[in-house]
Write a protein that holds these residues in place. Structure first.
Motif, PDB file in Angstrom:
ATOM      1  N   SER A  56       0.819  -1.223   0.000  1.00 32.91           N
ATOM      2  CA  SER A  56       0.000   0.000   0.000  1.00 32.91           C
ATOM      3  C   SER A  56       0.850   1.270   0.000  1.00 32.91           C
ATOM      4  CB  SER A  56      -0.934  -0.001   1.210  1.00 32.91           C
ATOM      5  OG  SER A  56      -0.179  -0.087   2.405  1.00 32.91           O
ATOM      6  N   SER A 134      -4.162   1.511  -0.528  1.00 32.28           N
ATOM      7  CA  SER A 134      -4.158   1.930  -1.925  1.00 32.28           C
ATOM      8  C   SER A 134      -5.310   1.179  -2.581  1.00 32.28           C
ATOM      9  CB  SER A 134      -2.831   1.569  -2.588  1.00 32.28           C
ATOM     10  OG  SER A 134      -2.552   0.196  -2.442  1.00 32.28           O
ATOM     11  N   GLU A 135      -5.764   1.641  -3.683  1.00 28.22           N
ATOM     12  CA  GLU A 135      -6.865   0.986  -4.396  1.00 28.22           C
ATOM     13  C   GLU A 135      -8.123   0.867  -3.545  1.00 28.22           C
ATOM     14  OE1 GLU A 135      -4.899  -2.605  -5.591  1.00 28.22           O
ATOM     15  OE2 GLU A 135      -3.135  -1.393  -6.001  1.00 28.22           O
ATOM     16  N   ARG A 136      -8.769  -0.302  -3.591  1.00 25.93           N
ATOM     17  CA  ARG A 136     -10.094  -0.413  -2.977  1.00 25.93           C
ATOM     18  C   ARG A 136     -10.068  -0.472  -1.453  1.00 25.93           C
ATOM     19  NH1 ARG A 136     -13.043  -4.515  -3.357  1.00 25.93           N
ATOM     20  NH2 ARG A 136     -11.376  -5.891  -4.017  1.00 25.93           N
ATOM     21  N   LYS A 138     -11.220  -2.100   1.886  1.00 23.74           N
ATOM     22  CA  LYS A 138     -11.564  -3.502   2.178  1.00 23.74           C
ATOM     23  C   LYS A 138     -12.061  -3.701   3.606  1.00 23.74           C
ATOM     24  CE  LYS A 138      -8.363  -5.158  -1.260  1.00 23.74           C
ATOM     25  NZ  LYS A 138      -6.918  -5.033  -1.369  1.00 23.74           N
ATOM     26  N   ARG A 159      -5.395   7.342   1.943  1.00 23.54           N
ATOM     27  CA  ARG A 159      -5.632   6.603   0.708  1.00 23.54           C
ATOM     28  C   ARG A 159      -4.509   7.028  -0.233  1.00 23.54           C
ATOM     29  NH1 ARG A 159      -6.240   5.396  -3.987  1.00 23.54           N
ATOM     30  NH2 ARG A 159      -8.077   4.338  -4.817  1.00 23.54           N
ATOM     31  N   LYS A 161      -1.582   6.469  -3.529  1.00 28.99           N
ATOM     32  CA  LYS A 161      -1.562   6.213  -4.981  1.00 28.99           C
ATOM     33  C   LYS A 161      -2.704   6.868  -5.750  1.00 28.99           C
ATOM     34  CE  LYS A 161       0.734   1.794  -4.171  1.00 28.99           C
ATOM     35  NZ  LYS A 161       0.977   0.420  -4.576  1.00 28.99           N
ATOM     36  N   ASP A 165      -4.863   6.571  -9.736  1.00 26.89           N
ATOM     37  CA  ASP A 165      -6.306   6.671 -10.013  1.00 26.89           C
ATOM     38  C   ASP A 165      -6.595   7.817 -10.976  1.00 26.89           C
ATOM     39  OD1 ASP A 165      -7.837   5.021  -7.608  1.00 26.89           O
ATOM     40  OD2 ASP A 165      -5.885   5.814  -7.025  1.00 26.89           O
ATOM     41  N   SER A 168      -5.371   7.096 -14.632  1.00 27.20           N
ATOM     42  CA  SER A 168      -6.133   6.153 -15.451  1.00 27.20           C
ATOM     43  C   SER A 168      -7.518   6.720 -15.760  1.00 27.20           C
ATOM     44  CB  SER A 168      -6.221   4.775 -14.789  1.00 27.20           C
ATOM     45  OG  SER A 168      -6.833   4.892 -13.545  1.00 27.20           O
TER      46      SER A 168
END
Ligand code: GDP
Ligand code: MG
Length: 396
Positions: A56, A134-136, A138, A159, A161, A165, A168
């Protein structure tokens, strides 16, 4: 004298502190208690736990917050590797060894038992936790947040990175792309999930660890400063990397609070031990230069990081303390320089804090050195900000 004039010099809080510290003491005792206050502030331990899933950005965060410019520098936390031990690894701040960032093992994926995890990493030793995701978002993040909350510790949620996001999304949506909207979506998503988990009002910050000064970095700094106990603020603020004007300004403010103490020591010593008195100011000024990244070593590091000529960086520095050797002569010159700028006379100044006059025969010495220290901090702030701008000029 009105309050406005006074506030430019000593705050009401400073005046109260001066009274409390000096009252009912003789000179030797007063010197001792001023010294003790300074030592105590500078030795406050701060232990920050960095946790989250493997990959992360925990190790990366630890490097950037410690002002390491690359992950390859000596003493850097190794990034891009999967942790294999359950032992937290401490990384001290390069300058303040009692400020430690603890790289905690990654929280597992399946079968994660948050309470067991926290026991194993000795949760009670940390001042607060930073959970990085990072990302979703959970389930395990909620479990971890709940466990930290139930152990009466605070956590802040990063959160990481978000640069990825944004990039992209920019490619996919092109015309309808709105950066702030997207960041807000990510924040809200994390906040709602954490709130639903019953952990109170969570603090969520979106960051890119590749570009720490962007997005929510300033907001995170404000929040931590507000939430930290008073006695921890000083070291926390000083340990931040000099990456925004706001950080520099906070450092100036927090250092200002020590200035009356240095001025007191200087003036208390100046009659009996002239050399020692000047050494005190010399050390303080050198330390301030270093904190603002204006000493030679810091400038060399900066010029290497940004690939800039060190002389270009130096060309924007104006403070005489930063450009020539800090010796007694220079300090003496500076001691008389700024006094005229303040409309109040030093007799007036003394009427606000008559107690100073009980200790210091040459009260003007206190007044002058205090003003000199405050003014030099203003200059250092300006210089540091210009140097930073110069370093980042035209760099991509
Ligand atoms: N683009 C981008 N990459 C990041 C960011 N944070 C970390 N990384 C990269 O993600 C990988 C994993 O980071 P690392 O710090 O080792 O994660 P850890 O396992 O939690 O310690 C490394 O290759 C980092 O360079 C970020 O905010 N943006
Ligand atoms: Mg790591």
């Amino acid at each position: 004298m009105d309050n406005e004039q006074m506030s430019g010099i000593l705050s009401e809080e400073d005046i109260q502190e001066i009274k409390t510290v000096l009252e009912n003491k003789n000179l030797a005792e007063a010197i001792e208690s001023v010294k003790t206050i300074i030592t105590n502030i500078e030795n406050v331990p701060l232990n920050v736990a960095i946790t989250g899933e493997s990959g992360s950005g925990k190790s990366t965060f630890i490097n950037v917050i410690r002002s390491l410019n690359t992950d390859e520098e000596e003493g850097a936390a190794i990034t891009g590797v999967v942790e294999t031990t359950m032992e937290p690894t401490p990384f001290s701040h390069l300058k303040y060894k009692n400020v430690k960032f603890w790289d905690l093992p990654g929280i597992g994926t399946a079968n994660f038992k948050a309470a067991d995890y926290l026991e194993k990493v000795h949760f009670s030793q940390y001042d607060f936790f930073i959970i990085i995701a990072s990302e979703r978002f959970k389930e395990n993040h909620i479990h971890l947040a709940q466990a930290i909350h139930s152990m009466n510790k605070k956590f802040y949620f990063i959160r990481s990175k978000v640069d990825v996001d944004l990039e992209s999304s920019r490619k996919r949506r092109n015309k309808s792309f709105n950066e702030e909207e997207m960041l807000q979506q990510i924040r809200v998503n994390c906040i709602i999930s954490l709130r639903d988990g019953g952990v109170g009002e969570p603090h969520v910050f979106v960051l890119s660890l590749m570009d720490l000064q962007k997005y929510d970095f300033n907001r995170m700094q404000n929040t931590l400063e507000e939430e930290l106990p008073r006695h921890k603020r000083h070291m926390f603020l000083l340990s931040l990397p000099n990456i925004t004007l706001q950080v520099l300004e906070r450092k100036r403010k927090i250092l200002n609070k020590l200035n009356w103490k240095w001025a007191f020591l200087f003036s208390a010593y100046s009659t009996a031990n002239h050399t020692k008195a000047y050494e005190i100011l010399q050390d303080v000024l050198k330390n301030h230069l270093n904190i603002f990244g204006l000493d030679n070593n810091s400038l060399i590091r900066l010029s290497n990081t940004f690939g800039k000529d060190i002389n270009d960086l130096k060309s924007v520095i104006k403070s005489p303390f930063a450009s020539t050797e800090i010796n007694q002569e220079l300090i003496q010159r500076q001691l008389t320089k700024n006094v005229a700028k303040y409309r109040i006379s030093f007799e007036n100044f003394l009427s606000y804090i008559p107690i100073i006059g009980d200790f210091i025969t040459e009260s003007a010495t206190f007044f002058r050195s205090y003003i000199m220290l405050c003014e030099s901090l203003k200059d250092f702030l300006e210089d540091a900000s210009n140097v930073l701008q110069k370093a980042m000029e035209d760099s991509t």
